[in-house]
Design an enzyme around this catalytic site. Structure first.
Site, PDB file in Angstrom:
ATOM      1  N   SER A  68      41.665  77.335  -2.729  1.00 53.17           N
ATOM      2  CA  SER A  68      42.115  75.990  -2.438  1.00 53.17           C
ATOM      3  C   SER A  68      43.117  76.007  -1.287  1.00 53.17           C
ATOM      4  CB  SER A  68      42.772  75.370  -3.678  1.00 53.17           C
ATOM      5  OG  SER A  68      43.235  74.071  -3.383  1.00 53.17           O
ATOM      6  N   GLY A  69      42.838  75.166  -0.302  1.00 53.93           N
ATOM      7  CA  GLY A  69      43.712  75.092   0.859  1.00 53.93           C
ATOM      8  C   GLY A  69      43.295  75.968   2.007  1.00 53.93           C
TER       9      GLY A  69
ATOM     10  N   THR B 196      36.545  72.453   2.774  1.00 52.76           N
ATOM     11  CA  THR B 196      36.040  71.092   2.964  1.00 52.76           C
ATOM     12  C   THR B 196      35.954  70.741   4.437  1.00 52.76           C
ATOM     13  OG1 THR B 196      36.996  70.434   0.848  1.00 52.76           O
ATOM     14  CG2 THR B 196      36.444  68.681   2.396  1.00 52.76           C
TER      15      THR B 196
ATOM     16  N   ASN C 253      46.852  72.854  -1.409  1.00 58.69           N
ATOM     17  CA  ASN C 253      46.059  72.080  -0.455  1.00 58.69           C
ATOM     18  C   ASN C 253      46.236  70.602  -0.747  1.00 58.69           C
ATOM     19  OD1 ASN C 253      44.248  71.237   1.447  1.00 58.69           O
ATOM     20  ND2 ASN C 253      42.413  71.910   0.352  1.00 58.69           N
TER      21      ASN C 253
ATOM     22  N   SER D 267      42.202  69.155  -1.684  1.00 64.02           N
ATOM     23  CA  SER D 267      41.442  70.223  -2.318  1.00 64.02           C
ATOM     24  C   SER D 267      40.236  69.649  -3.058  1.00 64.02           C
ATOM     25  CB  SER D 267      42.336  70.985  -3.302  1.00 64.02           C
ATOM     26  OG  SER D 267      41.600  71.955  -3.998  1.00 64.02           O
ATOM     27  N   SER D 268      39.079  70.248  -2.825  1.00 62.28           N
ATOM     28  CA  SER D 268      37.871  69.840  -3.542  1.00 62.28           C
ATOM     29  C   SER D 268      37.938  70.412  -4.954  1.00 62.28           C
ATOM     30  CB  SER D 268      36.621  70.356  -2.821  1.00 62.28           C
ATOM     31  OG  SER D 268      36.513  69.801  -1.544  1.00 62.28           O
TER      32      SER D 268
ATOM     33  N   GLY E 214      36.562  79.358  -4.129  1.00 57.90           N
ATOM     34  CA  GLY E 214      36.636  80.803  -4.023  1.00 57.90           C
ATOM     35  C   GLY E 214      37.199  81.425  -5.303  1.00 57.90           C
TER      36      GLY E 214
ATOM     37  N   GLU F  16      39.536  82.685  -7.973  1.00 66.19           N
ATOM     38  CA  GLU F  16      40.850  82.184  -8.375  1.00 66.19           C
ATOM     39  C   GLU F  16      41.491  83.127  -9.383  1.00 66.19           C
ATOM     40  OE1 GLU F  16      40.575  78.171  -9.714  1.00 66.19           O
ATOM     41  OE2 GLU F  16      40.188  77.351  -7.703  1.00 66.19           O
TER      42      GLU F  16
END
Length: 1744
Positions: free
Chosen positions: A188-189, A193, A255, A258-259, A486, A488
């Protein structure tokens, strides 16, 4: 300098040769050490390795901190290099584009490669097939349309690494029929996206970008800057992103956008065979939406964006309806306390969301229904659960949150409250309702929220897919983009992290197998001996998760059991997997609710709390019934999964008696969230395996989201998690370094003897190099086109190359120093000899000087002694002389003083005596004055003297007067004699002129006699026809006189002064009264003449402005023969040359001959007896005319016609049956021809130039002129200064203008167009000419009708008129002279016999002659069509034929034709009454000029620009003819090596081709004689095109920015400079100055701040942005001229100041102002037809 000593020999160890290994660890080498903060830190060896103590010891100094660190290891330990510190790659590999090209392909090498590129603001890096993207947390200007255009159609290796490069590679592979997929992953970040968005944006416009000509983009970059148009489908595809981001993205600690779900977007493309490959549709698949975020957010995090957008931007009315308030008032939004995000405007984002929904076809009402469900979710979160009793809970009935959610969802409030706080249990057939505790009631409430929002999200995805389907079909090719989370690893990892890491394990397995497969395919293709590569496979971890009795299966089993809990689930895991044989599962040291999975990236410990509930992800059946009973039809469709227009979903339950009777499935059949995720993931992997995969790994460089901040440890952990390091291990297992033979040989040939360098077989040379340097055969292999090397061998070769270069440099330095020292010694020796000879000479000279000085001293002493003696003697002499002088002066003074006293005394005495005498005389005079008589005597004497003087004066006056009268008489006599002499001379000249005229008339009359004899029969027919048409009558020979009162008289005699004496008279009455017969007989010929005149226009020669010619104002006092002299030929042929009066004809003079009429005097007798000859000839002619007249009624065919035939009385009408249009000379073409023939037969004598007296007489006889003369003495000069006023006055005056003014010779008015203001110099001869006898000048009136300049015979003119009017004439001429014409071949400038202008311009001259002929016959309509056909044919030839010779040939001919029309215009200007022809010529000139300037020349320049531009960049930028500075063209990493792609290129170079092309253009322009202005413009534009294209190409091509390339470009520009000087175009070099300066600054030093100033001083034509763009493509580690980071930063800072106004690329527009093409003079029209032109013979005969 001496080379450093080699490291000491080490004892042999098992596995490796340590002595060879330690060669890479000598002093100065750099290695990497692990670091807790930076990941890997760099260190430099301070000394050579020490092995004398039984252990290996190396002392290092940390580069960044300066700290000293010792590396120590036992000699028996290193059985491989893995225990030694990782070596740093060579310096030129620090910022390599592709990490797979690193010599030492290990973890720190990859890490530092990414770090170095990120420090240089290069966020993208290739690692084999993977693109690594590091989030800069800053907006970079690398995503514009210009950047997209650069990557469109380019290979991945041609440009810098970029996400567009991956997208372009996918697009090109898709065009070949292969489906593609792009997997974008990262934490995330990291920018997943945004990367996905950039890929979709590129794919949406790539087709439009591919259609843009790359050469045109280099020539005119600004014309390509317009926004690329997207189709409606492409806009819809891009509109899906804002919707999914609003409903599925949220702010997290890592992020801001973040998606919180995974998505796979399939973009379908149309068939490539259709010509346009555009997106026809799309399909979106989502994975694992994070539902827990709906009910809880950690600190600094937010819920999904859509909720904050609604709270911030909904209008007041809708806000009231939805019961929305600030985000702080909602429990689901205020937990993270981060409702406002920096750099994110929720109001603007809300507008984008609504626009996107509208773009996808959702109505406004549907949008508000969606927002209503979102608002209901927020209100559910505000429902307060109260504690009721010990084990119960309750909700207030009047809770506003419950009311709002029930109203918005259309559900029953009481049922909702009931089943949130209660639970129904079924035992057998009995149902029990039980109260829920408050915590369980909260879970039930939140479960409703998650289910509703999940259903809404799924409904949005389905409707997006329905809208995006468009024209797509399943058989179309597609490109899939997977945006998935990704790997985590947090402090607390739950069910969501488990699913995410499970997906990443599957993707990593596919990634590893893909890399392995590609690696093995490369080995097989090169046919090398290879062994199966072993790599760590994660299949065991995947089996642990998804196996038959894996973690997912056990989780589903416990989820279906009523008694299943998280604890029982963990117990089963420990029982089944906590065994020694399981490598991927571990039991944590503490706690019984956790378990650990050893993933490929890192071991992750998961907390089992909530696993069962999250896996079930369901709410109670009673709450489902409450929601299904909703009265809101939209919400009901959403909950049931029904689309707006139908679609996927479950059927609605059937109602029975008001209750929901629904067949419920058993718990065993309810799919769990884990099982659904596993199935969707399996489907995704099948899709990926069926496509060609591309991978993008996004990296987050720091936690603080700081711009270009790099946290090493964090990046390193992500590199491990994303699998990049795994691919490195796979590559290292084989041969990671693969070089083409030419690449390898050109770089490392220096390691062998130079005798091998010219080996034709490059593979043999490579084998020689490798076997010479490497002894271990396992380190290399030779394939078909490449040499394969193990990891680290490139660095080994680089070190050997570096050592070799150092040795050669030392050798060169030694020899150079030797040469310099010997040269210095020889110079010193030579200088010593010179100094010695100079010293000896100096001593000799010094002795000589001393001798000279001694001799000079003796002479000087002698002279001084003599001087002193003479001086003493002269002093004594002067003393004696002075004494004598004083004495003499004193004695003189005494004597003079005595004389003066004596003289004064004598004067005094004399004055006294004279005074006394004067007094006595005065007294005497006083006495005499008193005596009167003496006074009178004196007076009388004076009077007598006066009288005598007066008398003498009178006598002298009378004598002077007599002499004056005599002088005047003599002067008058002399003047009279002079005038008589001048008159005699004038008469003599007139007589001579008259004699010449008479002789000419004799010849003309003889010729006329012969002609009349030959056409006797023909005249009879013509006269009869004229009589039948009424053009002649019995009274045709009687002149008519129009009187001032409007009456006319008729008679047969004429008085001596030229007036008719008597005859019948008639009255010309305009009122229509009956006219006498004479008037009626004359009416028809008069009307005929009126019809011939140009009506409505002032002709300028005496014609009135009307159709009636016989008006009293014009014809007063003039005879018909004076008004209409052509009547004499058409009415009375016998009167043409009659010189005497007769009974049937008046006495009419010959044309141009003085006659008895008016002021004309009779012809004087010829002393030579020529009068008798003339009289006899005239008599004979009169007899012939009478014979012809007597046969006027006889018919018969006319005689043969031809050149030289006599005049026809009446013109023969031309046939009009074949003509396409009516000629403007329809009635008088042949009549004008006949008049021209008569004019040639009876050409008058030259008419004298009108004089000032003529002008004065004319002005005195006109009212206007008289008024002017009476009003102002200067009126005549002012009138003469304005010829237009003078001409107007002459035309409108009722007094006849003297013939001398109307028939002036053309010499003083030559080449003056009608209406042009005449300069005073033109009228000067008219004013300055002396006045002569007026009666001696001809006053015969001249009639100038509107006619053409026809001089050929009538038959030829008739044939031409018929030919021009024929239908096929234009087609034949256009076909043979234009369309089918063979263009002559061009000749060189140096050709000894260049092509003549006649051979080039013959089409223009032939076309010009046809235009001239059509003007002569007056066929202006046909002429207009002919010219249009010519221009259309020329345009067709130029457009259809791209040959530059043909285009240039016709441009030159059109310009020549334009010059010919100017010649025709100048000829037509001299002809009176020719306005129609002049207007026609002007129109032709305008059309030809427009054709030339606006069509032909632009087409030529455009095509030449395109041809030159296609060669400009290869010739200037890529040609390498400077030896020793060769680089490659392919733009890969090996460009730094300075290799040559082809050592001996076949064929000419691009620079040679460019110079050849320019030479061809130059020769073509010169061979076809183009105008100088066009030649200059064309060549300047070619050079300007070369400069613009090469400069823009240099800025855009990254493989061109290096030191050697700059030298090559300068050399190429020097070649162009020499070519320009050779052809005389040195001034065009200014257009190459910008690229010359850009190439120059590439060769400058680029290390210090002072170098920046030098760069801007030398590149003064370049702005800061252009220089920054140039150096942004420059390699920091260029081996020939490296660039420092400090230098690059300073350049970037300067560019940032002017970034808003500077342009980078230059353009060809706007075009500079060039001189216009001028009209050159053409003296004649050449009508010769070359033999190659196939014009029909009949056409040639008529057109000749």
């Amino acid at each position: 300098m001496a080379a450093p000593p080699p490291p000491p020999a080490a004892p042999p160890t098992k596995g490796i040769d340590l002595s060879k290994v330690l060669l890479d660890y000598k002093k100065g080498s750099r290695v990497y050490f692990t670091d807790d903060e930076d990941g890997w830190a760099m260190a430099q060896a301070e000394e050579d390795p020490q092995t004398d103590t039984g252990s290996l010891k190396i002392r290092y100094r940390m580069v960044e901190t300066g700290e000293m660190r010792d590396f120590k290891i036992a000699l028996s330990a290193p059985n491989s290099t893995s225990l030694l510190p990782p070596l740093k790659n060579p310096g030129f590999m620090d910022t390599v584009d592709d990490l797979s090209l690193l010599s030492y392909l290990h973890e720190p090498g990859v890490f530092w490669g990414i770090k170095n590129r990120f420090a240089a603001q290069k966020i993208y890096t290739y690692s084999g097939m993977v693109l690594i993207a590091v989030n800069p947390f800053e907006r970079l200007n690398i995503y514009s349309t210009d950047i997209m255009r650069e990557y469109a159609g380019s290979k991945r290796t041609d440009l810098e690494p970029h996400v567009y490069g991956i997208a372009e590679e996918c697009y090109r592979a898709m065009l070949e029929g292969h489906n593609q997929s792009v997997i974008v992953s990262g934490e995330s970040g990291a920018g997943k996206t945004q990367s996905t968005r950039y890929i979709m944006q590129y794919l949406a416009v790539v087709d439009s970008l591919s259609r843009i000509d790359s050469v045109e983009a280099l020539m005119r970059p600004e014309s390509m800057n317009a926004e690329v148009k997207r189709s409606e489908t492409e806009e819809a595809v891009l509109a899906s992103n804002p919707i999914l981001e609003s409903f599925g993205n949220a702010k997290t600690t890592r992020n801001d956008n973040s998606s919180r779900f995974g998505k796979f977007v399939e973009l379908f493309f149309s068939n490539p065979s259709s010509g346009s490959v555009r997106i026809t549709g799309a399909k979106v698949r989502t994975y694992l939406l994070e539902r827990s975020r709906l009910i809880f957010q950690p600190k600094t995090e937010r819920n999904y964006h859509i909720f904050y957008q609604l709270c911030a931007a909904v209008p007041a009315a809708e806000r009231k309806h939805l019961a929305l308030d600030r985000w702080e008032t909602f429990h689901y939004l205020n937990q993270g306390n981060a409702g406002v995000v920096r750099n994110m405007n929720d109001v603007e984002e809300y507008k984008l969301t609504m626009d996107a929904l509208s773009t996808l076809g959702m109505s406004v009402s549907t949008q508000w229904e969606i927002f209503g469900i979102c608002a209901a979710v927020l209100h559910i979160g505000n429902v307060k659960i109260l504690t009721s009793g010990n084990d119960g809970s309750s909700i207030a009935e009047n809770d506003p949150a419950v009311e709002n959610c029930a109203r918005l969802l259309g559900i029953n409030k009481s049922d909702f409250i009931k089943w949130v706080t209660k639970k129904q249990t079924t035992v057998g057939r009995e149902k029990y309702v039980k109260d829920l505790k408050s915590d369980l009631a909260l879970v039930a409430r939140d479960s409703v929220t998650k289910v509703i929002y999940t259903k809404l999200f799924d409904w949005l995805v389905r409707n997006i897919n329905k809208s995006l389907k468009r024209d797509s079909t399943n058989d179309q090719n597609f490109i899939g983009v997977l945006d998935i989370y990704g790997f985590e690893h947090f402090a607390v990892n739950s069910f969501e992290q488990f699913c995410i890491n499970y997906a990443n394990e599957k993707l990593q397995q596919e990634f590893n197998s893909h890399v392995f497969r590609l690696e093995q395919e490369g080995y097989i293709k090169e046919a090398i001996d290879w062994e199966m590569i072993e790599f760590s496979d994660n299949q065991g971890c995947i089996e642990l998760i998804e196996g038959r009795m894996g973690i997912m299966a056990l989780l589903d089993e416990d989820s279906r059991l009523p008694a299943g809990t998280d604890a029982t689930f963990v117990g089963k895991l420990l029982k089944n997997f906590d065994v020694p044989t399981q490598k991927f599962f571990a039991k944590p040291r503490f706690g019984t609710t956790d378990f650990t999975v050893r993933h490929y990236a890192v071991d992750v410990t998961y907390t089992s709390t909530g696993f069962i509930d999250k896996n079930k992800d369901s709410m109670s059946d009673e709450l489902k019934d409450v929601l299904l009973a909703s009265t809101n039809s939209f919400f009901k469709d959403v909950f049931l999964g029904i689309g707006t227009g139908g679609g996927e979903g479950v059927e609605s339950p059937k109602s029975n008696g008001g209750t929901i009777d629904r067949r419920r499935s058993t718990m065993a059949r309810v799919p769990t969230l884990g099982s659904m995720f596993k199935a969707s993931l399996a489907e995704l992997m099948d899709t990926i395996r069926a496509t060609e995969s591309h991978y993008i790994r996004c990296i987050k460089p720091n936690m603080a989201k700081t711009s270009f901040a790099f946290e090493g440890a964090m990046v390193l952990s992500q590199l491990k998690a994303c699998g990049v390091l795994e691919t490195i291990k796979i590559s290292n297992a084989g041969y990671p370094n693969k070089l083409e033979y030419d690449q390898f040989a050109s770089r490392y040939e220096i390691l062998v003897s130079s005798s091998f360098w010219d080996m034709p077989d490059r593979k043999a040379l490579c084998i020689k190099i490798v076997t010479t340097v490497l002894s271990d055969q396992s380190k290399y292999q030779f394939g078909k086109t490449k040499v394969f090397l193990k990891s680290g061998q490139i660095a080994f070769f680089e070190n050997r190359r570096k050592d070799r270069i150092n040795y050669l440099i030392l050798l060169a330095q030694k020899n150079m120093k030797k040469f310099l020292q010997r040269t210095r010694y020889l110079r010193i020796k030579e200088a010593a000899v010179v100094l010695q000879s100079a010293a000896r000479g100096h001593l000799a000279y010094k002795h000589y000087v001393e001798m000279r000085e001694e001799k000079a001293a003796v002479k000087l002493q002698t002279a001084i002694r003599g001087y002193l003696c003479r001086k003493h003697y002269q002093a004594q002499v002067r003393s004696r002389s002075a004494a004598l002088t004083i004495q003499r002066c004193w004695r003189g003074h005494v004597a003079r003083k005595a004389c003066t006293i004596a003289r004064d005394r004598v004067i005094l005495i004399q004055s006294c005596v004279r005074k006394s005498q004067a007094r006595k005389a005065f007294k005497t005079l006083r006495l005499q004055a008193k005596d009167l008589n003496k006074v009178k005597e004196k007076t009388f004497g004076l009077e007598s003297k006066v009288l005598s003087l007066s008398k003498a004066l009178q006598e002298k006056s009378s004598e002077s007067k007599d002499w004056s009268e005599k002088c005047a008489t003599f002067e008058s006599m002399a003047h009279s004699l002079k005038e008589k002499l001048e008159a005699s001379e004038g008469k003599f000249k007139a007589s001579a002129t008259e004699l010449f005229t008479l002789r000419k008339q004799v010849q003309d009359l003889q010729h006329e006699r012969d002609v009349l004899r030959a056409e006797k029969e023909r005249y009879a027919f013509v006269v009869d026809q004229a009589a039948s048409e009424g053009l002649i009558s019995p009274i045709e020979n009687i002149p008519i006189i129009l009187k001032p009162d409007g009456t006319t008289s008729r008679g047969v005699s004429m008085s001596r002064n030229g007036n008719l004496s008597s005859g019948a008279r008639f009255t010309h009455s305009p009122s229509g009264s009956r006219e006498p017969s004479v008037n009626r007989e004359m009416k028809r010929p008069i009307q005929r003449l009126n019809s011939i005149a140009v009506g409505g226009a002032d002709s300028g020669n005496g014609w009135p402005r009307g159709g009636n010619l016989l008006t009293p104002e014009v014809s007063r006092g003039r005879t018909v023969s004076e008004l209409f002299p052509q009547m004499r030929s058409s009415v009375s042929p016998s009167g043409i040359a009659s010189g005497s009066s007769g009974t049937g004809a008046p006495n009419m003079p010959l044309p141009g001959k003085p006659g008895p009429m008016g002021r004309l005097g009779s012809i004087s007798a010829n002393p030579n007896g020529e009068d008798s000859i003339i009289a006899s000839l005239r008599a004979e002619n009169e007899n012939l005319k009478k014979i012809i007249a007597s046969k006027g009624g006889a018919g018969g065919p006319p005689g043969p016609a031809g050149p030289g035939t006599g005049p026809r009385a009446v013109p023969v009408p031309v046939r009009r049956t074949t003509m396409r249009s009516q000629s403007i000379f329809a009635g008088d073409i042949l009549g004008d021809a006949e008049r021209e023939r008569q004019k040639e037969l009876h050409k008058p004598a030259p008419t004298p130039v009108p004089t000032s007296s003529d002008l004065k007489k004319f002005l005195l006889t006109t009212p206007l002129g008289g008024n002017m003369l009476s009003a102002s003495p200067g009126a005549i000069p002012s009138l003469m200064a304005s010829p237009s006023a003078l001409a107007s006055d002459m035309r409108t005056s009722p007094t006849p203008m003297p013939a001398i003014l109307r028939a002036a010779p053309p010499s003083p008015m030559k080449n003056i167009a009608p209406g042009m203001l005449l300069p005073p110099s033109t009228l000067a001869p008219l004013v300055a000419e002396p006045e002569e006898d007026y009666p001696s000048r001809s006053s015969t009136p001249t009639f100038l009708p509107r006619r053409s300049s026809i001089k050929q015979n009538v038959k030829l003119q008739q044939d031409r008129a018929e030919l021009f009017a024929s239908e096929e004439f234009n087609d034949v001429i256009c076909d043979e002279l234009i369309l089918n014409l063979q263009v002559p071949p061009i000749t060189s400038r140096r050709d000894a016999s260049p092509r003549s202008q006649q051979e080039v311009f013959y089409p223009a001259h032939l076309l010009g002659s046809i235009i001239s002929m059509q003007l002569e016959v007056g066929m202006l309509v046909e002429l207009h069509g002919f010219v249009n056909d010519i221009m259309n044919a020329v345009c067709k030839v130029v457009i259809d034929n791209r040959d530059k010779s043909s285009m240039t040939f016709w441009i030159s001919n059109i310009h020549q034709l334009l010059c010919i029309t100017a010649l025709l215009h100048s000829q037509e200007v001299k002809k009176p009454n020719n306005r129609g022809n002049l207007n026609g010529i002007r129109n032709i000139q305008n059309d030809l000029h427009d054709l030339l300037e606006n069509e032909l020349v632009p087409i030529l320049l455009k095509r030449l620009r395109e041809e030159v531009a296609s060669l400009a960049a290869p010739a200037i930028l890529q040609t390498q003819e400077l030896p020793g500075f060769e680089t490659s063209h392919d733009g890969t990493f090996w460009d730094m090596f300075g290799r040559v792609m082809e050592r001996k290129p076949e064929g000419p170079s691009d620079l040679y081709k460019l110079k050849l092309l320019l030479t061809t253009i130059d020769n073509t322009l010169c061979a076809f004689y183009v105008p100088d202005a066009l030649y200059s413009k064309t060549m300047m534009e070619m050079m300007r095109t070369i400069g613009v294209v090469s400069f823009n190409g240099l800025l855009r091509r990254r493989n061109l920015a290096n030191f050697k390339r700059g030298c090559q470009i300068q050399y190429n520009l020097k070649q162009m400079e020499e070519w320009c000087a050779k052809v005389g175009l040195s001034s065009a070099l200014a257009h190459l100055e910008m690229v010359a300066q850009a190439a120059k600054i590439l060769t400058l030093n680029k290390t210090e701040a002072e170098d920046v100033t030098a760069v801007f001083e030398i590149g003064y034509l370049l702005n800061a942005n252009q220089i920054n763009q140039l150096f942004s493509n420059y390699s920091i580690t260029d081996p020939d001229m490296p660039m420092s980071i400090e230098f690059q930063s300073l350049i970037r800072d300067r560019a940032a100041v002017t970034n808003h106004r500077d342009v980078v690329s230059i353009s060809l527009d706007p075009e500079p102002q060039y001189p216009l093409m001028t009209i050159t003079s053409v003296h004649h029209i050449d009508k010769s037809v070359p033999a190659s032109v196939r014009i029909p013979p009949d056409y040639q005969r008529i057109l000749a």
